[in-house]
Enzyme design. Sequence first.
Site, short mmCIF file in Angstrom:
data_model
loop_
_atom_site.label_atom_id
_atom_site.label_comp_id
_atom_site.label_asym_id
_atom_site.label_seq_id
_atom_site.Cartn_x
_atom_site.Cartn_y
_atom_site.Cartn_z
N ARG A 286 -25.77 -2.14 7.55
CA ARG A 286 -25.30 -3.51 7.03
C ARG A 286 -25.70 -4.86 8.09
NH1 ARG A 286 -19.66 -3.37 4.19
NH2 ARG A 286 -20.48 -4.92 2.75
N GLU B 138 -19.70 -6.09 10.24
CA GLU B 138 -20.58 -5.37 10.98
C GLU B 138 -21.58 -6.39 11.63
OE1 GLU B 138 -18.71 -2.39 7.76
OE2 GLU B 138 -19.89 -4.45 7.54
N LYS C 108 0.84 -0.83 -0.11
CA LYS C 108 0.03 -0.25 0.05
C LYS C 108 0.67 1.41 -0.06
CE LYS C 108 -4.20 1.96 1.90
NZ LYS C 108 -5.57 1.58 2.87
#
Length: 548
Positions: free
Chosen positions: A304, A276, A190
């Site tokens: 969610r 979630e 990243k």
Amino acid sequence: MATLRQLGGLSGFPQRSESEYDAFGTAHSSTSISAALGMALAARQKGEDRHAVAVIGDGAMTAGMAFEALNNAGVEDCKLLVILNDNDMSISPPVGALNRYLAQLMSGQFYSAAKNVGKQVLQVAPPLFELAKRIEEHAKGMVVPATLFEKFGFNYIGPIDGHDLDSLIPTLENIKHLKGPQFLHVVTKKGQGYKLAEADPVAYHGPGKFDPAVGLQKATTPAKTTFTQVFGQWLCDMAAQDKRLVGITPAMREGSGMVEFERRFPDRYYDVGIAEQHAVTFAAGLACEGLKPVVAIYSTFLQRAYDQLIHDVAIQNLPVVFALDRAGLVGADGATHAGAYDIPYLRCIPNVSLACPADENECRQLLSTAFEQDHPVAVRYPRGAGVGAQVQNGLEGLPFGKGEIRRSMSGKPAGACKGIAILAFGTLLHPALEVAEKLNATVVNMRWVKPLDVALLLQVAAEHEALVTVEEGAIMGGAGSAVGEALQHAGVLKPLLQLGLPDVFIEHGDPARLLALQGLDAAGIQAAIVKRFPSQVEQVRPSLKVVA
């Protein structure tokens, strides 16, 4: 690109209406495999010879939805390629057993063997690809048994270096010749190519404006304390006082302000990954055993886990606190991240209470109130800073389910029914107070959507000719609707103007500008009141010019 994430400019996320190259609109994680499978099977049904490719990060792979899609795709004969972009990062470093498993796949002898054999495979012409692939599989089999993804029915290839384009591009070309679902494990870094981002990928995950030559720069003036910071400090303080408190985040440690809590209370901190649904039911399990879980979650992400919220928390009436960050409009992230719907979707659930602090200090106080309750309570607060209210150090709460009158209109005879009362839910209290000074209106800080302070509401309704509700949330089913329902139930007929977010998805842009466009700044609230109640306004301010 100069318009990125600005009002009227490019979205920060894929958006089908914006570009033909945005194949699927997305901004919440872990949806790519499901969408790509749908596209692949649609192509098969239509007789089209094309591939569908899903790119998913290792952090996003922690969500149950990703594995639901893998389970479905593994038994379908379709041209689907799943590319796992494994950079050991999401917004924060990923957590859990899957992360350890991927690390094992990339470690030591296996990674070296697979990488070297893979390069040999890529050097051969496509007709020899199948033979070379069998050699590669034999080499991998001597080091590690079949991978998890192969057990799902995928042909697993990798890991390969995602920054080595001389290897990556031919690999993708060769995969086109394989039948059935394919899984390519790609290893990346990243921030690759920008040393500052490589060194601190968390800080550069979603930076604002910065100078590429020097990187992120500290603000020249001290920033106001944000609601997120208020929550983070409250969480630490309450945890120090009550050992039953545990903190839960679905992979949003930094965004939800839990970095310090993790440092101070590592044994009571749980990052469950981008999951979630699991986070909410996990909290319910903790609460069943006498602990006091606090779920720090963005308003848009709690959507969610709605089924879990109802079935696993509310029906069992478990004392879980939901700290709902990013309530209301969020600015540059746009419609996918706006916390516009939590008031309607929470207030309709039995046993669930919902508080709306007006400033930073009330946020801390209402969090304490929520923690004291023996049933589920959510506290919603916006992104960023408020009015700069001084935050007290104590952990005393405010009265449960009670609001307060913050301003009373002047010149009204005692007991007379005259003028307008503005009922404010949350931080729009402050523009409401500004408007009230100009219109000589009463302002009520309602604080709670549920339970609604019906006694205070009926008192104010009896003393005023008209009522106005303001909220930074959806009008349909929102706090204003709750006020209307309460008045109707009590048999009180009173003109009611409900101001909030309309029934449209609001695009990205500066939050203050977006609020103004929806008529939720002081000028917009005043204009709406004057237009709806010109006679009442003229009575309290005869000199005020009414514009139709």
